[in-house]
Scaffold this motif. Structure first.
Motif, PDB file in Angstrom:
ATOM      1  N   ARG A   9       0.839  -1.209   0.000  1.00 18.64           N
ATOM      2  CA  ARG A   9       0.000   0.000   0.000  1.00 18.64           C
ATOM      3  C   ARG A   9       0.867   1.250   0.000  1.00 18.64           C
ATOM      4  O   ARG A   9       0.588   2.208  -0.733  1.00 18.64           O
ATOM      5  CB  ARG A   9      -0.944   0.002   1.203  1.00 18.64           C
ATOM      6  CG  ARG A   9      -2.034  -1.039   1.128  1.00 18.64           C
ATOM      7  CD  ARG A   9      -3.090  -0.865   2.205  1.00 18.64           C
ATOM      8  NE  ARG A   9      -2.575  -0.787   3.558  1.00 18.64           N
ATOM      9  CZ  ARG A   9      -2.433  -1.803   4.391  1.00 18.64           C
ATOM     10  NH1 ARG A   9      -2.773  -3.018   3.997  1.00 18.64           N
ATOM     11  NH2 ARG A   9      -1.968  -1.620   5.610  1.00 18.64           N
ATOM     12  N   TRP A  13       0.800   4.194  -2.839  1.00 21.14           N
ATOM     13  CA  TRP A  13       0.531   5.597  -2.526  1.00 21.14           C
ATOM     14  C   TRP A  13       1.704   6.488  -2.906  1.00 21.14           C
ATOM     15  O   TRP A  13       1.521   7.609  -3.374  1.00 21.14           O
ATOM     16  CB  TRP A  13       0.187   5.755  -1.050  1.00 21.14           C
ATOM     17  CG  TRP A  13      -1.072   5.037  -0.659  1.00 21.14           C
ATOM     18  CD1 TRP A  13      -2.162   4.779  -1.437  1.00 21.14           C
ATOM     19  CD2 TRP A  13      -1.361   4.468   0.612  1.00 21.14           C
ATOM     20  NE1 TRP A  13      -3.117   4.090  -0.732  1.00 21.14           N
ATOM     21  CE2 TRP A  13      -2.656   3.880   0.543  1.00 21.14           C
ATOM     22  CE3 TRP A  13      -0.678   4.395   1.818  1.00 21.14           C
ATOM     23  CZ2 TRP A  13      -3.259   3.248   1.607  1.00 21.14           C
ATOM     24  CZ3 TRP A  13      -1.278   3.754   2.885  1.00 21.14           C
ATOM     25  CH2 TRP A  13      -2.548   3.189   2.783  1.00 21.14           C
ATOM     26  N   CYS A  43      -0.125  -0.302  -8.128  1.00 24.37           N
ATOM     27  CA  CYS A  43      -1.459  -0.185  -7.534  1.00 24.37           C
ATOM     28  C   CYS A  43      -2.438  -1.112  -8.243  1.00 24.37           C
ATOM     29  O   CYS A  43      -2.398  -1.230  -9.472  1.00 24.37           O
ATOM     30  CB  CYS A  43      -1.981   1.246  -7.659  1.00 24.37           C
ATOM     31  SG  CYS A  43      -1.044   2.473  -6.737  1.00 24.37           S
ATOM     32  N   TRP A  47      -7.894   0.449  -7.586  1.00 18.31           N
ATOM     33  CA  TRP A  47      -7.376   1.584  -6.832  1.00 18.31           C
ATOM     34  C   TRP A  47      -7.015   2.723  -7.778  1.00 18.31           C
ATOM     35  O   TRP A  47      -7.268   3.892  -7.485  1.00 18.31           O
ATOM     36  CB  TRP A  47      -6.159   1.180  -6.017  1.00 18.31           C
ATOM     37  CG  TRP A  47      -6.438   0.303  -4.849  1.00 18.31           C
ATOM     38  CD1 TRP A  47      -7.522  -0.499  -4.645  1.00 18.31           C
ATOM     39  CD2 TRP A  47      -5.594   0.120  -3.709  1.00 18.31           C
ATOM     40  NE1 TRP A  47      -7.405  -1.168  -3.457  1.00 18.31           N
ATOM     41  CE2 TRP A  47      -6.232  -0.811  -2.869  1.00 18.31           C
ATOM     42  CE3 TRP A  47      -4.369   0.627  -3.338  1.00 18.31           C
ATOM     43  CZ2 TRP A  47      -5.678  -1.211  -1.658  1.00 18.31           C
ATOM     44  CZ3 TRP A  47      -3.809   0.228  -2.142  1.00 18.31           C
ATOM     45  CH2 TRP A  47      -4.470  -0.680  -1.311  1.00 18.31           C
TER      46      TRP A  47
END
Length: 77
Positions: A9, A13, A43, A47
């Protein structure tokens, strides 16, 4: 279906933020392609879709707050 780990994650990001920064710096989609490719690589596709829609909404909201948005009904004459 596996869920992304905390590390996955964070990578996602980070690449999203780099891509958005490139766009915010006034560069074109073509100039930011390498960032977009990394963003899509790290990702999940859902997402990416979500973040892209979120960015569009945030830009729209920013225009509203600055008074730069004019509804289509008012622009047509």
């Amino acid at each position: 279906m596996s869920f992304p780990s905390k590390e996955d994650r964070a990578k996602c990001w980070s690449h999203r933020d780099e891509y958005w920064k490139c766009l915010d710096d006034g560069k074109t989609e073509t100039e930011c392609k390498k960032f977009r490719d990394q963003y899509e690589k790290f990702c999940p596709a859902l997402w990416v879709k979500h973040f892209d829609r979120k960015r569009e909404y945030l830009k729209f909201k920013e225009q509203l707050e600055q008074g730069g948005y004019v509804p289509e009904e008012q622009t047509a004459t």
